[in-house]
Design an enzyme around this catalytic site. Sequence first.
Site, PDB file in Angstrom:
ATOM      1  N   LYS A 182      21.958  47.945  40.829  1.00 27.05           N
ATOM      2  CA  LYS A 182      21.010  48.683  41.465  1.00 27.05           C
ATOM      3  C   LYS A 182      19.506  48.134  41.448  1.00 27.05           C
ATOM      4  CE  LYS A 182      22.136  52.941  41.415  1.00 27.05           C
ATOM      5  NZ  LYS A 182      22.362  54.100  42.300  1.00 27.05           N
ATOM      6  N   ARG A 237      18.310  56.771  37.626  1.00 22.84           N
ATOM      7  CA  ARG A 237      19.589  56.708  37.825  1.00 22.84           C
ATOM      8  C   ARG A 237      20.303  55.396  37.087  1.00 22.84           C
ATOM      9  NH1 ARG A 237      20.134  57.704  44.106  1.00 22.84           N
ATOM     10  NH2 ARG A 237      17.952  58.181  44.316  1.00 22.84           N
ATOM     11  N   GLY A 290      31.557  57.480  36.614  1.00 22.13           N
ATOM     12  CA  GLY A 290      31.773  57.808  35.224  1.00 22.13           C
ATOM     13  C   GLY A 290      30.977  57.890  34.520  1.00 22.13           C
ATOM     14  N   MET A 299      26.480  58.532  33.821  1.00 22.60           N
ATOM     15  CA  MET A 299      25.570  59.552  34.516  1.00 22.60           C
ATOM     16  C   MET A 299      25.100  58.998  35.662  1.00 22.60           C
ATOM     17  SD  MET A 299      21.627  60.842  33.556  1.00 22.60           S
ATOM     18  CE  MET A 299      21.098  60.128  34.881  1.00 22.60           C
ATOM     19  N   ARG A 352      23.981  47.203  48.289  1.00 20.86           N
ATOM     20  CA  ARG A 352      24.877  46.150  47.324  1.00 20.86           C
ATOM     21  C   ARG A 352      26.123  45.806  48.134  1.00 20.86           C
ATOM     22  NH1 ARG A 352      27.307  51.570  43.897  1.00 20.86           N
ATOM     23  NH2 ARG A 352      28.032  52.671  45.789  1.00 20.86           N
ATOM     24  N   HIS A 398      33.452  60.568  47.007  1.00 17.04           N
ATOM     25  CA  HIS A 398      34.051  60.140  45.485  1.00 17.04           C
ATOM     26  C   HIS A 398      35.550  59.628  45.773  1.00 17.04           C
ATOM     27  CE1 HIS A 398      35.852  60.013  41.634  1.00 17.04           C
ATOM     28  NE2 HIS A 398      34.621  59.698  41.324  1.00 17.04           N
ATOM     29  N   ARG A 418      67.967  32.398  40.448  1.00 18.65           N
ATOM     30  CA  ARG A 418      68.741  33.055  39.200  1.00 18.65           C
ATOM     31  C   ARG A 418      70.274  33.076  39.770  1.00 18.65           C
ATOM     32  NH1 ARG A 418      63.624  35.880  38.391  1.00 18.65           N
ATOM     33  NH2 ARG A 418      63.024  35.565  36.310  1.00 18.65           N
ATOM     34  N   ARG A 455      68.998  27.347  38.851  1.00 18.14           N
ATOM     35  CA  ARG A 455      69.181  27.586  37.371  1.00 18.14           C
ATOM     36  C   ARG A 455      70.749  28.193  37.456  1.00 18.14           C
ATOM     37  NH1 ARG A 455      66.238  32.019  34.179  1.00 18.14           N
ATOM     38  NH2 ARG A 455      67.874  33.069  35.026  1.00 18.14           N
ATOM     39  N   GLU A 475      61.317  27.195  27.841  1.00 19.81           N
ATOM     40  CA  GLU A 475      61.041  28.759  27.585  1.00 19.81           C
ATOM     41  C   GLU A 475      61.124  28.943  26.175  1.00 19.81           C
ATOM     42  OE1 GLU A 475      63.451  30.967  29.904  1.00 19.81           O
ATOM     43  OE2 GLU A 475      65.238  29.527  29.949  1.00 19.81           O
ATOM     44  N   SER A 523      60.358  23.195  34.204  1.00 21.82           N
ATOM     45  CA  SER A 523      59.682  24.445  34.688  1.00 21.82           C
ATOM     46  C   SER A 523      59.534  25.379  33.912  1.00 21.82           C
ATOM     47  CB  SER A 523      60.747  25.091  35.835  1.00 21.82           C
ATOM     48  OG  SER A 523      60.220  26.335  36.377  1.00 21.82           O
ATOM     49  N   GLY A 526      59.222  28.557  32.153  1.00 22.58           N
ATOM     50  CA  GLY A 526      59.900  29.789  31.802  1.00 22.58           C
ATOM     51  C   GLY A 526      59.239  30.869  31.139  1.00 22.58           C
ATOM     52  N   THR A 527      57.941  31.201  31.529  1.00 21.47           N
ATOM     53  CA  THR A 527      56.879  31.811  30.535  1.00 21.47           C
ATOM     54  C   THR A 527      57.383  33.401  30.214  1.00 21.47           C
ATOM     55  OG1 THR A 527      55.862  32.272  32.633  1.00 21.47           O
ATOM     56  CG2 THR A 527      55.015  30.604  31.262  1.00 21.47           C
ATOM     57  N   ASN A 528      58.431  33.862  30.851  1.00 24.79           N
ATOM     58  CA  ASN A 528      58.851  35.125  30.635  1.00 24.79           C
ATOM     59  C   ASN A 528      59.530  35.025  29.109  1.00 24.79           C
ATOM     60  OD1 ASN A 528      58.250  36.093  32.730  1.00 24.79           O
ATOM     61  ND2 ASN A 528      60.216  35.826  33.580  1.00 24.79           N
ATOM     62  N   ASP A 529      60.340  34.142  28.797  1.00 21.89           N
ATOM     63  CA  ASP A 529      61.123  33.887  27.513  1.00 21.89           C
ATOM     64  C   ASP A 529      59.971  32.988  26.649  1.00 21.89           C
ATOM     65  OD1 ASP A 529      63.798  34.899  27.307  1.00 21.89           O
ATOM     66  OD2 ASP A 529      64.000  33.592  29.085  1.00 21.89           O
ATOM     67  N   CYS A 577      57.961  29.168  36.603  1.00 18.80           N
ATOM     68  CA  CYS A 577      58.701  30.399  37.167  1.00 18.80           C
ATOM     69  C   CYS A 577      58.588  31.665  36.542  1.00 18.80           C
ATOM     70  CB  CYS A 577      60.040  29.566  37.484  1.00 18.80           C
ATOM     71  SG  CYS A 577      60.868  29.131  36.154  1.00 18.80           S
ATOM     72  N   TYR A 586      53.376  22.862  40.966  1.00 16.41           N
ATOM     73  CA  TYR A 586      53.692  24.195  41.749  1.00 16.41           C
ATOM     74  C   TYR A 586      53.611  25.201  40.693  1.00 16.41           C
ATOM     75  CZ  TYR A 586      58.603  23.938  40.048  1.00 16.41           C
ATOM     76  OH  TYR A 586      59.702  23.931  39.331  1.00 16.41           O
TER      77      TYR A 586
END
Length: 888
Positions: A26, A96, A105, A107, A352, A468, A574, A630, A758, A777, A779-782, A844, A864
């Site tokens: 502001k 302000r 959130g 004042m 803004r 709001h 999968r 896979r 992975e 590839s 396997g970022t989950n595991d 992946c 990729y």
Amino acid sequence: MTQYVYRFGGGVSDGGRGDKNLLGGKGANLAEMASIGLPVPPGFTISTEMCTRYYEEGQAFPDSLRAEVANGIAHIEGITGKRFGDAADPLLVSVRSGARVSMPGMMDTVLNLGLNDETVVGLATVSGDERFAWDSYRRFIQMYSDVVLELDHGRFEEALEIAKEDNGHYLDTDLTADDWKRLVDEYKSIVQELWGKPFPQDVHDQLWGAVGAVFGSWQSERAKVYRKLNNIPGDWGTAVNVQAMVFGNMGDTSATGVAFTRDPSTGDAAYYGEFLINAQGEDVVAGIRTPQYLTRAARETAGAKPMSMEEAMPETYAELASVFDLLERHYRDMQDIEFTVERAKLWMLQTRSGKRTAKAALKIAVDMANDGLITREEAVARVDPSALDQLLHPTLDPAAPRDVLTKGLPASPGAASGAVVFDADTAERRAELGEAVILVRIETSPEDIHGMHAARGILTARGGMTSHAAVVARGMGRPCVSGAGTLSINPRERRFTVGGREVREGDILTIDGATGEVMLGAVPTVQPELAGDFGTLMEWADQVRRLKVRTNAETPLDCRTARDFGAEGIGLCRTEHMFFESSRITSVRQMILAEDEKGRRAALDKLLPEQRADFIEIFEVMAGLPVTIRLLDPPLHEFLPHEEAEFAEVAEAAGVGIETLKRRASELHEVNPMLGHRGCRLGVSYPEIYEMQARAIFEAAIEVAVKSGAAPIPEVMIPLVATRRELELMKAVVDQAAQAVFAEKGRTVEYLVGTMIELPRAALKAREIAEIGEFFSFGTNDLTQTTLGVSRDDAARFLGTYVDKGIYARDPFVSLDIEGVGELIEIAAERGRATRPDIKLGICGEHGGDPASIAFCETIGLDYVSASPYRVPIARLAAAQAALKGRG
Ligand code: PEP
Ligand code: MG
């Protein structure tokens, strides 16, 4: 000595729009508007650095600040010719808050500061309007008591209602000077009662109280919640803006309003906003009076009667419209503006970048690029990839029957169905249990933010398009219908009535934020259209993107959806998902429970034609694109029978007794299956499983190649490899199956054999693994699970606390832990390339659809990313933005 106070107005601008970090959004924009000659009431900004120092010094101000603030006040006095605290002709100011990004959130605003029992008389004299002066004073006491003294605002509202009733009035504007005077007395006694002290009469005490309240509000619970939801760091701090008051409530040639230079819901290039004659700014947002439209066209479309600003104040409107155009060209973006007209003179109070829906963001970016205001690359950089989510999801089926209860304002588009709840806490609690809820409120306030976030949609009885609820919902991407005035809500009894019908907590409601319709029951939805601006922006994104985008999919339907969304191949199919189908689960169980290879082969023979049929369909949909398949990965217990009937079915298929099967099932039980007999470990133990799958792949590929003439490019992927030897053994199984099929069919297809990375060991030993694997590839989950040692299935219970305490910045299963897991990926990429310079690298895991993780993949030069179908467009845009960032 550090400078903390920055002036603006009257030809002076100590800061500008580049100073957002220091002056808040502001403050920086007020300085900027002043510097380009727009009519901005003079004022000054106390910087965010002061906020930081205020907390460092135990919530106290350094002495030097007092002198600086005195200078700031003198600056305003010099320009306005009024003096702060002067009983004859007092300067009044607004105070302000203003952080780097707008933050409900905190004042918000105190207006008319500088009024007391003496200055109110001076104001009455100089304005020639006693009623206005006393109304201003009572507003000031009310606001100051609420936001600075934090007294119960209900008491003040009650007193106002009683005053109106006593005098037989309906509107605030009906009250006379004497009515307001009496109310001021009443207010002062409420302050004395609740605060234990008289309302502050010293204008300097008032000012420091307000400044302290702004800084104090930075650490309020509400502000903390908002920061957490929006990933805003706690050390940014807020600035304070002190500015000469201008009055929109000085009679019928005065007004106040808020406007967007384009429609923030649709992005249409039409001014969009609301104003109120003879009112102060808060009246517009608070939804106490229903605001009027800005333009005649908008009024006519809405079929509203009260005159638009264009009609009621044509000259000031014309000036305002030219300011809109100037600001858009200057900022090269859609602006969200606050203005006041004081006795026919226009004043700009804020500008803004306007919050907008994803749809509007797309349209505005594309329109502005087409008009030459921004480049195509800037257009690509401007749209938040995650916001696209809003557009990719279904909308209400226009053909479906709907039981419309009422219609409110279309405040934030999108459709949502869910159970009605009446307060934010209930919304949060029920949403946590997985329930879809619609939050229904008379109006919302910053205290409701957590509930709005948890809800699928928001419905309010009061408030306009800039209320709001509307503003926050648009920012969050929640559908919202506001100002549904026919609703009679009774939050205490947890019900509302509308048109003689009653809706209770838990009843299912559907809202359509694009039309404003409120419907009883759930209304079915349809897929969105992805042409138009969406298609254009995606095309521009594809022109700058380097990373390819593939998809994780295994059904023909998902594959087709992903292709429509622009997927350039499959990064992860999968195969186990295909095993769950009812037609084959018995054969799968028979295979698992077989005592020996012969038994397994008997079951696998039944599965082979089914798998082949799956792959044929997928290859056909993905014609000519790479498809990474896979081989079987999950722990086998996931497939085991549970019910007696299931055992019986398998027993019959396999020709063995139920008891034998049950014994075998209990032998297969594992304590920690995620780290147990899964991934390539299955292939090592039972090579015939992988052999069958490889055979199905190659038979399908040849069949499709013969039929269509375009040979698919299978990339066979081995999961959960830790060592070179594992991959070597499994690759041999695949290669043998390929050779056998090629010999039988008398033709070949090209294929690759690679591995998932992975496990940390695989990342570290990538140099050796790449001797065998032709692609990696991630396997970022595991890989996340095994690097952090955190179970991906159990993490939700405690990761929230970890994020709260700043241990991880974000949930590492959602957004890649770049520091830790990312380092392993970098190591693996580097070592893999050392052995095989052209090794194909992709990701992946779920992170393949997360913009921040995609940016990381770009920096380390992966080939990729692969994302679930609905995230393919998000990934395309995120990849383009990452490429643009890389160019600098
Ligand atoms: C992974 O582990 O990241 C992966 C893609 O495989 P899955 O989620 O099937 O274990
Ligand atoms: Mg995995």
